[in-house]
Design a protein around this motif. Structure first.
Motif, PDB file in Angstrom:
ATOM      1  N   LYS A 150       0.843  -1.199   0.000  1.00 25.80           N
ATOM      2  CA  LYS A 150       0.000   0.000   0.000  1.00 25.80           C
ATOM      3  C   LYS A 150       0.873   1.241   0.000  1.00 25.80           C
ATOM      4  O   LYS A 150       1.926   1.276   0.635  1.00 25.80           O
TER       5      LYS A 150
ATOM      6  N   LYS B 146      -5.289   6.817  -2.182  1.00 23.20           N
ATOM      7  CA  LYS B 146      -4.845   5.424  -2.145  1.00 23.20           C
ATOM      8  C   LYS B 146      -4.251   5.055  -3.505  1.00 23.20           C
ATOM      9  O   LYS B 146      -4.878   4.381  -4.320  1.00 23.20           O
TER      10      LYS B 146
ATOM     11  N   ASP C 208      -3.151   0.161  -3.422  1.00 21.29           N
ATOM     12  CA  ASP C 208      -4.069  -0.284  -2.377  1.00 21.29           C
ATOM     13  C   ASP C 208      -4.124  -1.805  -2.320  1.00 21.29           C
ATOM     14  O   ASP C 208      -4.877  -2.445  -3.047  1.00 21.29           O
TER      15      ASP C 208
END
Length: 346
Positions: free
Chosen positions: A18, A36, A39
């Protein structure tokens, strides 16, 4: 950080990667959210193979590759790498002081051959700089190695005294490849290395990369958005959408039998060289999901023609539907999606 949990045939094993970028607002720059960019990305890379990351611009391909090389630090996850000495290292958790020794084994070829070369340095300085940084103080040794590398990528050794402006785009990318190979790396990350080049030059660079892979036993992580290029160079393909990998499979398997609706849409845009092969282009409705505010459930569900209630409420897990074929889709077993069919030859 070291670990032993990695199959022998793997060079790289990425798990739950991530990368979130904070959104700051106000006078005090308070964090109000996160983009994000990557992710929960999971994939693996065998030794001496080519895995391509494909997807639309902004889907997180380059950010993923930079996290793997630790050009930027990931937010979470692990990046297990098998070093030349046989030890396994988690690049994501490694202290910056421990990265220097691994830089020799992991190199990058950049997208823009015009911006990635210093216009004030000669080829001798550009290609020889990695050698100098990693302790080779002898000018004669560096010069000999640069000459060898230039010949390896199809350039003449006497070019080493020239500056980048004297070369074409294709020649500049060859210089970038020579620089990446200066330290005999094991893993090379190629960030869209041919997207800025003419089509005829693209083929030359791709064939050069394949030849170098065979000669030097290289492993490639190839970042691209052109599926025609990907099909030519890849052993396996991983498709990304809004920071997540939605499907991974061997190249011909993915092109012939896609299991995710987004992959089907991408493949429908691949140009067909044979006029007898006609297929209907799938035009996706709506906009790409906002990585700062993704929709609930599957990120692709607002644009998916096959979406059901489960797709809008529950995030799909990555599953192995067939040997080596992974997909993140609730309906993968039930859908019959169109791939790229090869025309029959007379």
């Amino acid at each position: 950080m070291t670990t032993n949990s990695m199959p022998d045939q793997l060079l790289l094993d990425v798990k739950g990667l991530k990368k979130y970028f904070p959104i700051r607002r106000g006078l005090l720059q308070k964090v109000v959210g996160y983009v994000k960019a990557v992710d929960d990305v999971t994939f693996f890379l065998h030794q001496k193979e080519t895995l391509s990351l494909v997807g639309e611009s902004g889907c997180g391909k380059t950010t993923t590759s930079r996290c793997i090389l630790r050009a930027i630090s990931p937010t979470e996850g692990s990046v297990l790498y098998r070093g030349a000495a046989g030890g396994i290292v988690d690049m994501a958790g490694l202290h910056p002081s421990g990265l220097q020794a691994l830089r020799k084994e992991m190199q990058m070829i950049f997208q823009d051959p015009f911006a990635s070369l210093n216009p004030r340095m000669t080829l001798l300085d550009i290609v020889g700089e990695p050698l100098l940084v990693h302790g080779e103080k002898s000018a004669s040794v560096r010069t000999e190695r640069v000459a060898e590398l230039l010949r390896l990528v199809g350039l003449r050794a006497e070019y080493m005294r020239r500056y980048p402006h004297a070369f074409s785009g294709g020649q500049r990318q060859r210089i970038g490849i020579a620089r990446a190979l200066a330290l005999n790396p094991r893993l090379v990350v190629a960030d869209e290395p041919v997207s800025a080049l003419d089509v005829s030059v693209q083929a030359q660079i791709l064939n050069l990369m394949l030849d170098l892979q065979e000669q030097m036993g290289l492993t490639y992580l190839f970042v691209a958005h052109d599926l025609s290029v990907v099909r030519h160079i890849s052993d396996r393909v991983a498709v990304m959408y809004v920071g997540r990998i939605v499907e991974t499979a061997k190249t011909e398997e993915l092109f012939a039998r896609p299991l995710h609706p987004y992959t089907e849409a991408l493949l429908s845009a691949v140009p067909k060289p044979d006029p007898r092969m006609r297929s209907e282009r799938i035009v996706l409705q709506g906009e790409v999901a906002d990585p700062a505010n993704p929709p609930p459930g599957c990120y692709f569900n607002p644009r998916c023609a096959y979406a059901e209630e489960e797709c809008r409420s529950r995030t799909p897990e990555q599953r192995e539907i067939a040997p080596g074929h992974f997909v993140s889709c609730h309906r993968a077993e039930n859908l019959r999606l169109r791939g790229v069919v090869t025309a029959a030859r007379n």
